[in-house]
Design a protein around this motif. Structure first.
Motif, short mmCIF file in Angstrom:
data_model
loop_
_atom_site.label_atom_id
_atom_site.label_comp_id
_atom_site.label_asym_id
_atom_site.label_seq_id
_atom_site.Cartn_x
_atom_site.Cartn_y
_atom_site.Cartn_z
N GLY A 13 -7.76 10.54 -6.51
CA GLY A 13 -7.43 9.24 -6.39
C GLY A 13 -7.66 8.70 -5.12
N ALA A 14 -8.25 9.25 -4.28
CA ALA A 14 -8.42 9.29 -2.60
C ALA A 14 -9.56 8.42 -2.37
CB ALA A 14 -8.62 10.67 -2.04
N ALA A 15 -10.21 7.46 -3.05
CA ALA A 15 -10.92 6.44 -2.70
C ALA A 15 -10.31 5.07 -2.04
CB ALA A 15 -12.09 6.13 -3.69
N ALA A 16 -9.13 4.76 -2.63
CA ALA A 16 -8.36 3.85 -2.04
C ALA A 16 -7.01 3.72 -2.26
CB ALA A 16 -8.75 2.34 -3.08
N GLY A 17 -6.44 2.74 -1.88
CA GLY A 17 -4.77 2.74 -1.95
C GLY A 17 -4.02 3.90 -1.15
N ILE A 18 -3.05 4.42 -1.93
CA ILE A 18 -2.11 5.43 -1.11
C ILE A 18 -3.07 6.81 -1.11
CG2 ILE A 18 -0.34 6.89 -1.58
CD1 ILE A 18 0.81 4.77 -3.23
N GLY A 19 -3.94 7.14 -2.04
CA GLY A 19 -4.67 8.34 -1.73
C GLY A 19 -5.76 8.39 -0.62
N ARG A 20 -6.14 7.07 -0.22
CA ARG A 20 -6.94 6.88 0.96
C ARG A 20 -6.24 7.05 2.03
NH1 ARG A 20 -11.57 4.64 3.48
NH2 ARG A 20 -11.29 3.14 5.16
N GLU A 21 -5.18 6.43 2.15
CA GLU A 21 -4.58 6.71 3.31
C GLU A 21 -3.93 7.96 3.86
OE1 GLU A 21 -3.38 4.43 5.89
OE2 GLU A 21 -4.74 3.07 5.05
N ALA A 22 -3.70 8.87 2.56
CA ALA A 22 -3.25 10.02 2.63
C ALA A 22 -4.71 10.83 3.24
CB ALA A 22 -2.70 10.63 1.40
N ALA A 23 -5.73 10.45 2.52
CA ALA A 23 -6.83 11.36 3.10
C ALA A 23 -6.96 11.17 4.51
CB ALA A 23 -8.08 10.80 2.20
N LEU A 24 -6.99 9.93 5.07
CA LEU A 24 -7.35 9.57 6.32
C LEU A 24 -6.13 10.33 7.23
CD1 LEU A 24 -8.16 5.98 6.04
CD2 LEU A 24 -9.69 7.77 6.37
N LEU A 25 -4.95 10.36 6.79
CA LEU A 25 -3.94 10.84 7.65
C LEU A 25 -4.10 12.12 7.45
CD1 LEU A 25 -1.06 10.44 9.10
CD2 LEU A 25 -0.04 10.45 6.80
N PHE A 26 -4.11 13.02 6.43
CA PHE A 26 -4.53 14.60 6.75
C PHE A 26 -5.78 14.89 7.37
CE2 PHE A 26 -2.30 15.94 2.17
CZ PHE A 26 -1.19 15.14 2.37
N MET A 27 -6.77 14.11 7.53
CA MET A 27 -7.86 14.47 8.31
C MET A 27 -7.32 14.19 9.73
SD MET A 27 -10.95 12.20 6.52
CE MET A 27 -11.12 12.05 4.76
N GLU A 28 -6.49 13.29 10.15
CA GLU A 28 -6.00 13.02 11.57
C GLU A 28 -5.31 14.33 11.87
OE1 GLU A 28 -4.11 9.52 11.57
OE2 GLU A 28 -5.54 8.37 10.93
N GLU A 29 -4.58 14.86 11.01
CA GLU A 29 -3.80 16.01 11.25
C GLU A 29 -4.32 17.25 10.96
OE1 GLU A 29 -0.67 15.82 12.54
OE2 GLU A 29 -0.43 13.59 12.56
N ILE A 221 3.98 5.90 2.20
CA ILE A 221 3.82 6.96 1.18
C ILE A 221 3.16 8.17 1.58
CG2 ILE A 221 3.46 7.58 -1.13
CD1 ILE A 221 5.92 5.19 -0.71
N ALA A 222 2.00 7.91 2.29
CA ALA A 222 1.21 8.96 2.70
C ALA A 222 1.88 10.03 3.92
CB ALA A 222 -0.15 8.37 3.33
N SER A 223 2.71 9.25 4.61
CA SER A 223 3.44 10.20 5.58
C SER A 223 4.51 10.93 4.71
CB SER A 223 4.14 9.10 6.67
OG SER A 223 3.18 8.34 7.40
N ALA A 224 4.99 10.55 3.84
CA ALA A 224 5.80 11.64 3.01
C ALA A 224 5.16 12.77 2.47
CB ALA A 224 6.67 10.60 1.96
N ALA A 225 3.82 12.32 1.95
CA ALA A 225 3.02 13.35 1.30
C ALA A 225 2.82 14.47 2.63
CB ALA A 225 1.97 12.87 0.76
#
Length: 255
Positions: A13-29, A221-225
């Protein structure tokens, strides 16, 4: 150093919404990320934000599709450390039990509950091969409280995710695999924002029940993940990880 340096994460579910934010954040980290979704253009756009990510089209309700998603991730990156099982649906025909039909019920369970089951069923063996890892299953605050404005199939599916997560956490703890249920409160996703834009009164009726007086942002939410995915949460296992601004703690609010 990034908080996920050296880790490989699969996010559904990484194309949009929380999933996209998480994907971008995980990449940054520092993580290498499989951006998994059914929506190819949006998913590819997300994956293109980093040379350490790729898009994979997946139907989480289909066992062969899920298995192929993990196989492709291992082929590219050599293994998997984090499963972020985020994909979910809440169709408009899901409402009160008096109006939600069997077809709508089955469709929601297939994605929200069976999808998490399949992602764990085929994903956890890859974590075991690495000597451990983190599983983040997205449940919801509605797994803990009832709602008068019901989406009965969605609520039931998230309750299933919460119970499944607890059992897996106990089963695999001594093998180094942590399993936690991330339970967001209402989030300002594009879908919810559009719904409230069409009916501002509906937002105000809900906002009054939010102790913080606002919806969560997808990044919150992505930050919690991110915390659950990384080594900082090494002793967090079997948790009902609420990120709801105090909603489930409230009886009444100041307003």
């Amino acid at each position: 150093m990034g908080r996920l340096d050296g880790k490989v994460a699969v996010i559904t579910g990484a194309a949009a919404g929380i999933g996209r934010e998480a994907a971008l954040l995980f990449m940054e980290e520092g993580a290498r990320v499989c951006v998994a979704d059914m929506r190819q253009p949006e998913g590819e756009l997300t994956a293109d934000q980093s040379r350490h990510a790729f898009f994979h089209e997946v139907d989480v309700s289909d066992s062969e599709s899920v298995s192929a998603m993990y196989a492709e991730t291992v082929r590219r990156y050599g293994g998997i450390d984090v499963l972020y099982n985020n994909a979910g649906i809440m169709p408009p025909e899901d409402g009160s039990i008096l109006v939600t039909g069997p077809d709508a019920w089955d469709r929601v369970q297939a994605v929200n509950a069976k999808g998490v089951y399949l992602c764990c069923r085929y994903g956890i063996p890859h974590l075991l091969e690495r000597g451990g890892g983190s599983v983040i299953n997205v449940a919801s605050f509605v797994a803990l409280v009832g709602a008068a404005t019901s989406q009965i199939a969605y609520t039931a599916s998230k309750g299933a995710v919460l119970s499944l997560s607890r059992e897996l956490a106990v089963q695999f703890a001594r093998q180094g695999v942590r399993v936690n249920a991330l339970c967001p409160g209402p989030v300002a996703t594009p879908l919810l924002t559009r719904l409230f834009a069409d009916d501002p009164d509906a937002y105000e009726r809900r906002r009054i029940h939010l102790p913080m007086g606002r919806l969560a942002t997808p990044r919150e939410i992505a930050s919690a993940a991110l915390f659950l995915a990384g080594d900082e949460s090494s002793y967090v296992n079997g948790a009902t990880f609420l990120v709801d601004g105090g909603l489930t703690a409230a009886y009444v609010t100041p307003e």
